[in-house]
Design a protein around this motif. Structure first.
Motif, short mmCIF file in Angstrom:
data_model
loop_
_atom_site.label_atom_id
_atom_site.label_comp_id
_atom_site.label_asym_id
_atom_site.label_seq_id
_atom_site.Cartn_x
_atom_site.Cartn_y
_atom_site.Cartn_z
N TYR A 108 -24.68 14.52 -146.35
CA TYR A 108 -25.27 15.29 -145.25
C TYR A 108 -24.20 16.18 -144.58
O TYR A 108 -24.47 17.30 -144.15
N THR A 155 -31.74 14.12 -146.90
CA THR A 155 -31.47 15.56 -146.76
C THR A 155 -30.15 15.88 -147.46
O THR A 155 -30.05 16.84 -148.23
N TRP A 190 -41.30 14.93 -142.16
CA TRP A 190 -40.64 14.73 -143.46
C TRP A 190 -41.33 13.73 -144.38
O TRP A 190 -41.81 14.11 -145.45
#
Ligand code: DGY
Length: 431
Positions: free
Chosen positions: A317, A374, A428
């Protein structure tokens, strides 16, 4: 083991979407959200940032408002508190009378993971229009002041790290990473107190008394230091470079840099560029060669905690690590996927301190999964990104919008009807 093997009998995605929106609406206490109405009845810093992402799916104005309200609690020096006590509520301890920060609105005296710049960038990129531009331009200086505060008061080694002085500041309150360092905290003079958390939740989910005594002793240490953050970072008995906050701030500095450049904040952009490059090399301080992982490190002893927690996977990330470090991190994900029914446990089953239901010692948090996935997706690790998202969705289908989830059984743990879990579904996991 695969999440698909669990029999999912929960509601459909549409029903979950409606339920998630309802949770956010009901947890709105007037322009700000509480994480949960019983256990956490005030505004919490990083919770609100994630909540804004959820609101952005159905009420954009309310999403902006969440961030704006949060920054109403910012101190003059840029510090953004962990809690803003907007209204009295006797169902939470420690309240403002314990913190004694002498601020208006009343706040706690520690911060929380600075994820807000990342969320601000996301809100802007999702909805670019004149109104959003105004809001971003107003928020950039406030968020920048927060990042400068972290550089001034939480990076004593000047390596671009975040050294925390209270486990609650990390957001991962009861992680085993703090155990050794917290032993230095003297609890013999803690003022007698009555916990409220265990009135709302089963004791097996919450920190042990010994840990709680230390948390309160650390609050009293800050209070006795008059919340002088310079003194606190120099003298606190608890100073740990947190891998989680460090990775989150690194990413947030990059995100804020993008916004600062786009909107002509040149001086700020220069500062942020320096911070990013400082952290890119500084994170090596957290690398544990023996464990082959990024781990939090006790700054007083210089010892690495050697604990691989879910925060260890945030290097993707933050986009840091050599090829070898990234490969080693991925190998850990693979290893943990073999011992945990669901990813990503805050601590892997089989570890000495693993406790499937207890706060940050095993359970899975949707927001952490969101950040790990992510990062994985951005680094081309699509298979892991997909698995982590599917697991998060499966857990919500099994147990609802719990604060966290047992990584072995999928059972909910912590508070129910939790704002940030609902927000993560909307933004998400439920996609
Ligand atoms: C707690 O558990 O009460 C902490 O304040 C969470 O931030």
């Amino acid at each position: 083991m695969e999440a698909e093997k669990i029999e999912l009998q929960g509601p459909t995605n549409k029903a979950l979407h409606e339920a998630a929106e309802k949770i956010l609406i009901e947890n709105d206490l007037g322009g700000y959200s509480v994480p949960n109405r019983d256990v956490y009845p005030f505004q919490w810093n990083w919770d609100s940032a994630f909540v804004a992402l959820g609101y952005a799916q159905f009420n954009l104005d309310r999403a902006w408002q969440e961030l704006e309200t949060l920054f109403k609690g910012q101190w003059d020096d840029g510090f953004l508190p962990q809690i803003i006590f907007w209204k009295d509520n006797a169902g939470y301890f420690p309240g403002p009378e314990i913190w004694q920060t002498n601020q208006q609105p009343r706040t706690s005296g520690i911060s929380q993971p600075p994820v807000v710049a990342t969320i601000l960038r996301q809100l802007w990129e999702q909805n670019q229009n004149a109104e959003a531009e105004e809001k971003v331009k107003q928020l950039i200086p406030q968020v920048f002041a927060l990042h400068r505060w972290f550089a001034s008061f939480r990076d004593p080694l000047k390596k671009g790290l975040v050294v925390t002085t209270h486990p609650w500041e990390t957001g991962r309150d009861n992680a085993p990473e703090w155990d050794e360092a917290a032993k230095r905290v003297d609890t013999s003079n803690v003022t007698p107190y009555v916990r409220q958390d265990t009135k709302h939740l089963d004791k097996k989910m919450r920190p042990h008394k010994e840990d709680y005594d230390r948390f309160i002793a650390m609050v009293e240490f800050g209070r006795d230091a008059g919340w002088d953050h310079k003194k606190i970072i120099e003298e606190s008995p608890f100073r740990v470079a947190d891998v989680g906050m460090t990775m989150m701030l690194l990413r947030a500095n990059r995100d804020l840099l993008v916004l600062a450049e786009q909107f002509g904040f040149e001086g700020e952009a220069e500062f942020l560029k320096n911070q990013v490059s400082l952290s890119e090399t500084g994170v090596d301080y957290l690398w544990n060669e023996e464990k082959q992982a990024f781990c939090s490190r006790d700054v007083i002893s210089g010892e690495s905690t050697g604990i691989i927690s879910s925060a260890s996977f945030l290097n993707f990330y933050a986009d840091v690590g050599t090829a070898a470090q990234r490969a080693a991190t991925e190998a850990h994900i693979d290893r943990i996927a073999k011992v945990s029914q669901f990813l990503m446990p805050s601590l892997a089953p089989g570890e000495k301190q693993f406790d499937a239901m207890r706060y940050w010692r095993g359970p899975i948090w949707a927001v952490v999964n969101f950040m790990i996935a992510t990062g994985c997706a951005e680094q081309g690790l699509e298979t892991w990104a997909d698995k982590i998202r599917n697991d998060t969705a499966a857990l919500i289908k099994i147990a609802g919008f719990s604060e966290a989830f047992n990584p072995e059984s999928g059972e909910g743990t912590g508070g129910t009807d939790f704002s940030w879990t609902a927000a993560m579904w909307l933004h998400w996991a439920g996609k």
